[in-house]
Design a protein around this motif. Structure first.
Motif, PDB file in Angstrom:
ATOM      1  N   ASP A  45       0.824  -1.200   0.000  1.00 14.97           N
ATOM      2  CA  ASP A  45       0.000   0.000   0.000  1.00 14.97           C
ATOM      3  C   ASP A  45       0.858   1.249   0.000  1.00 14.97           C
ATOM      4  N   GLU A  46       1.967   1.192   0.775  1.00 15.31           N
ATOM      5  CA  GLU A  46       2.856   2.353   0.830  1.00 15.31           C
ATOM      6  C   GLU A  46       3.459   2.635  -0.544  1.00 15.31           C
ATOM      7  N   ASN A  47       3.858   1.562  -1.252  1.00 17.33           N
ATOM      8  CA  ASN A  47       4.435   1.755  -2.577  1.00 17.33           C
ATOM      9  C   ASN A  47       3.403   2.311  -3.548  1.00 17.33           C
ATOM     10  N   GLN A  48       2.176   1.786  -3.449  1.00 17.80           N
ATOM     11  CA  GLN A  48       1.137   2.229  -4.359  1.00 17.80           C
ATOM     12  C   GLN A  48       0.686   3.655  -4.066  1.00 17.80           C
ATOM     13  N   SER A  49       0.792   4.068  -2.796  1.00 16.60           N
ATOM     14  CA  SER A  49       0.311   5.394  -2.423  1.00 16.60           C
ATOM     15  C   SER A  49       1.379   6.477  -2.585  1.00 16.60           C
ATOM     16  N   MET A  50       2.598   6.078  -2.991  1.00 16.02           N
ATOM     17  CA  MET A  50       3.648   7.061  -3.188  1.00 16.02           C
ATOM     18  C   MET A  50       3.300   7.938  -4.393  1.00 16.02           C
ATOM     19  N   LYS A  51       3.073   9.229  -4.156  1.00 12.17           N
ATOM     20  CA  LYS A  51       2.605  10.133  -5.208  1.00 12.17           C
ATOM     21  C   LYS A  51       3.716  11.099  -5.625  1.00 12.17           C
ATOM     22  N   PHE A  52       3.573  11.608  -6.827  1.00  6.85           N
ATOM     23  CA  PHE A  52       4.542  12.553  -7.365  1.00  6.85           C
ATOM     24  C   PHE A  52       3.840  13.824  -7.817  1.00  6.85           C
ATOM     25  N   VAL A  53       4.583  14.940  -7.766  1.00  9.04           N
ATOM     26  CA  VAL A  53       4.058  16.223  -8.227  1.00  9.04           C
ATOM     27  C   VAL A  53       5.086  16.893  -9.123  1.00  9.04           C
TER      28      VAL A  53
ATOM     29  N   SER B 209       1.203  20.522  -9.447  1.00 10.57           N
ATOM     30  CA  SER B 209       0.060  19.617  -9.537  1.00 10.57           C
ATOM     31  C   SER B 209       0.500  18.169  -9.389  1.00 10.57           C
ATOM     32  N   LYS B 210      -0.464  17.315  -9.098  1.00 12.12           N
ATOM     33  CA  LYS B 210      -0.188  15.894  -8.979  1.00 12.12           C
ATOM     34  C   LYS B 210      -0.018  15.273 -10.360  1.00 12.12           C
ATOM     35  N   LEU B 211       0.871  14.288 -10.438  1.00 11.81           N
ATOM     36  CA  LEU B 211       1.166  13.640 -11.707  1.00 11.81           C
ATOM     37  C   LEU B 211      -0.073  12.971 -12.289  1.00 11.81           C
ATOM     38  N   GLU B 212      -0.886  12.359 -11.433  1.00 10.10           N
ATOM     39  CA  GLU B 212      -2.050  11.623 -11.918  1.00 10.10           C
ATOM     40  C   GLU B 212      -3.184  12.537 -12.370  1.00 10.10           C
TER      41      GLU B 212
ATOM     42  N   LYS C  40       4.997   1.110 -20.004  1.00 10.65           N
ATOM     43  CA  LYS C  40       3.553   1.324 -20.061  1.00 10.65           C
ATOM     44  C   LYS C  40       3.261   2.826 -20.002  1.00 10.65           C
ATOM     45  N   VAL C  41       2.190   3.237 -20.671  1.00 11.16           N
ATOM     46  CA  VAL C  41       1.775   4.642 -20.722  1.00 11.16           C
ATOM     47  C   VAL C  41       0.503   4.813 -19.901  1.00 11.16           C
ATOM     48  N   TYR C  42       0.452   5.914 -19.120  1.00 11.87           N
ATOM     49  CA  TYR C  42      -0.691   6.193 -18.258  1.00 11.87           C
ATOM     50  C   TYR C  42      -1.187   7.616 -18.508  1.00 11.87           C
ATOM     51  N   ALA C  43      -2.474   7.827 -18.281  1.00 10.84           N
ATOM     52  CA  ALA C  43      -3.040   9.177 -18.367  1.00 10.84           C
ATOM     53  C   ALA C  43      -2.600   9.972 -17.146  1.00 10.84           C
ATOM     54  N   GLY C  44      -2.228  11.225 -17.375  1.00 18.29           N
ATOM     55  CA  GLY C  44      -1.778  12.053 -16.265  1.00 18.29           C
ATOM     56  C   GLY C  44      -1.630  13.504 -16.677  1.00 18.29           C
ATOM     57  N   ALA C  45      -0.878  14.258 -15.880  1.00 21.64           N
ATOM     58  CA  ALA C  45      -0.719  15.692 -16.114  1.00 21.64           C
ATOM     59  C   ALA C  45       0.424  15.967 -17.089  1.00 21.64           C
ATOM     60  N   PRO C  46       0.311  17.040 -17.898  1.00 18.20           N
ATOM     61  CA  PRO C  46       1.400  17.439 -18.799  1.00 18.20           C
ATOM     62  C   PRO C  46       2.489  18.188 -18.027  1.00 18.20           C
ATOM     63  N   ILE C  47       3.401  17.462 -17.426  1.00 22.22           N
ATOM     64  CA  ILE C  47       4.414  18.034 -16.531  1.00 22.22           C
ATOM     65  C   ILE C  47       5.504  18.749 -17.333  1.00 22.22           C
ATOM     66  N   SER C  48       5.827  19.989 -16.937  1.00 19.49           N
ATOM     67  CA  SER C  48       6.867  20.775 -17.608  1.00 19.49           C
ATOM     68  C   SER C  48       8.196  20.755 -16.862  1.00 19.49           C
ATOM     69  N   SER C  49       8.222  20.249 -15.635  1.00 22.77           N
ATOM     70  CA  SER C  49       9.432  20.267 -14.812  1.00 22.77           C
ATOM     71  C   SER C  49       9.861  18.842 -14.491  1.00 22.77           C
ATOM     72  N   ASN C  50      10.847  18.724 -13.617  1.00 18.17           N
ATOM     73  CA  ASN C  50      11.165  17.439 -13.040  1.00 18.17           C
ATOM     74  C   ASN C  50      10.100  17.070 -12.013  1.00 18.17           C
ATOM     75  N   LEU C  51      10.092  15.820 -11.582  1.00 18.17           N
ATOM     76  CA  LEU C  51       9.156  15.356 -10.552  1.00 18.17           C
ATOM     77  C   LEU C  51       9.797  15.378  -9.190  1.00 18.17           C
ATOM     78  N   ILE C  52       8.982  15.606  -8.158  1.00 15.73           N
ATOM     79  CA  ILE C  52       9.402  15.377  -6.779  1.00 15.73           C
ATOM     80  C   ILE C  52       8.324  14.547  -6.100  1.00 15.73           C
ATOM     81  N   LYS C  53       8.680  13.879  -5.015  1.00 20.16           N
ATOM     82  CA  LYS C  53       7.708  13.084  -4.282  1.00 20.16           C
ATOM     83  C   LYS C  53       6.848  13.981  -3.411  1.00 20.16           C
ATOM     84  N   GLU C  54       5.560  13.676  -3.380  1.00 23.14           N
ATOM     85  CA  GLU C  54       4.630  14.423  -2.560  1.00 23.14           C
ATOM     86  C   GLU C  54       4.782  14.006  -1.107  1.00 23.14           C
ATOM     87  N   GLY C  55       4.592  14.954  -0.200  1.00 26.65           N
ATOM     88  CA  GLY C  55       4.701  14.646   1.228  1.00 26.65           C
ATOM     89  C   GLY C  55       6.137  14.638   1.684  1.00 26.65           C
ATOM     90  N   LYS C  56       6.372  14.090   2.867  1.00 24.33           N
ATOM     91  CA  LYS C  56       7.716  14.123   3.449  1.00 24.33           C
ATOM     92  C   LYS C  56       8.606  13.041   2.843  1.00 24.33           C
TER      93      LYS C  56
END
Length: 336
Positions: free
Chosen positions: A23-31, A45-48, A320-336
């Motif tokens: 669950d922890e791995n699945q709930s790891m979000k990116f912005v 914004s969130k990646l998803e 694999k390709v997923y639907a998500g946000a059109p990110i213009s920057s690098n990603l960081i992990k959401e939360g601590k």
């Protein structure tokens, strides 16, 4: 009976722990930063889902650093009028502004975290010369400023040195690599002969690796290996066109290729250089990726060209390709 009950409880505890980790791995979000087409603003914004906005910028930025304290540093490269920006915004995990650093030289493009609580803000300034501003990560006090030749593109810390790549816009060739010593304040420099543009620099062991986007009079590009101690050229690895971003994971250098100047835009390619065997592999990507994030067994690729992101599994090399946000920057992990 008691023995069977003990085994049953042990199994339940083990399965519960496994499910918790899953669950922890699945709930790891990116912005990441997404440009709003209507307003022109950039939103964190969130990646998803780019409708899930954590923070809105009054300006343009293509980079975020999340430091080891959990604070995100966002350099404002251009203001809302499209003019050169001159500040860095710091926000916490709740999307609240911690501080705005407003006395920043023109066009800050990246923020790099170093040793001993040091943060370096890279500013392209005039384009012919650049300025690096050093801050204390904990107090947010400015420590010093250093000016180097060229238009700064990237930098990497290694112990007491900051290695900097910059483009020589005066000659429009022979890009620079600088070495700034944090202790004695000495700056050593070298040129990558014939290079028109360089966009990334990383370090591994005794060497630096510099991605040359283009050479004068050559229909090829390469990764140039330099010795850290004297900046002498040690080796050169020929790779596909336009090594745009480079990242290191273990002994592997991952190189994302992209050229905005090509018609049509060139990209959708990943090169992997093994620093020990010097073996080179290439992967074709299903999206025109502009940035990527490496985890232990996967790479997440993002793009602003479409509402998609892609994940490359490093175990079976399936993408694999997923639907998500059109990110213009690098990603960081959401939360601590």
């Amino acid at each position: 009976m008691h023995f069977k009950l003990l085994i049953l409880l042990t199994c339940i505890t083990f399965l519960s722990a496994c499910n918790s980790r899953t669950d922890e791995n699945q709930s790891m979000k990116f912005v990441g930063l997404v440009k709003d087409v209507k307003s022109g603003k950039m939103n964190l914004s969130k990646l998803e889902n780019n409708k899930d906005i954590l923070f809105s910028l009054n300006g343009i930025s293509y980079f975020i650093l999340k430091d080891s304290n959990g604070v995100s540093w966002i350099p404002i490269e251009k203001n809302e009028k499209g003019e050169a920006g001159s500040k860095v915004i710091l926000i916490n995990n709740e999307g609240k502004v911690v501080k705005e650093l407003i006395d920043i030289p023109l066009s800050p493009i990246k923020v790099i975290e170093g040793p001993n609580n040091i943060i370096a803000v890279l500013c392209s300034y005039t384009g012919y010369s650049s300025i690096v501003v050093f801050f204390n990560k904990n107090t947010l006090d400015e420590i010093e400023r250093v000016e180097v030749k060229g238009s700064i593109t990237d930098a990497v810390f290694d112990e007491d040195n900051l290695y900097i790549s910059s483009d020589n816009l005066e000659l429009n060739k022979n890009s620079y690599v600088h070495k700034f010593n944090l202790i004695n304040k000495k700056i050593d420099s070298t040129n990558i002969a014939g290079s028109l543009r360089i966009n990334s620099i990383i370090e591994k062991g005794e060497f630096l690796y510099v991605g040359v986007l283009a050479y004068e009079g050559k229909d090829s590009t390469s990764i140039v290996q330099l010795k850290k101690n004297n900046l002498d050229k040690s080796n050169e690895f020929m790779v596909s066109h336009s090594p745009f971003h480079m990242k290191l994971s273990n002994d592997q250098i991952y190189i994302l290729h992209l050229s905005y100047s090509a018609n049509p835009i060139y990209g959708g390619l990943l090169t992997v250089l093994d620093t020990r065997s010097e073996n080179i592999r290439t992967f074709k990507l299903p999206i025109l990726a502009e940035n990527f994030y490496i985890e232990s067994d996967r790479i997440i690729f993002t793009t602003s060209f479409s509402d998609n992101y892609a994940i490359l599994n490093l175990l079976d090399h399936e993408t694999k390709v997923y639907a998500g946000a059109p990110i213009s920057s690098n990603l960081i992990k959401e939360g601590k």
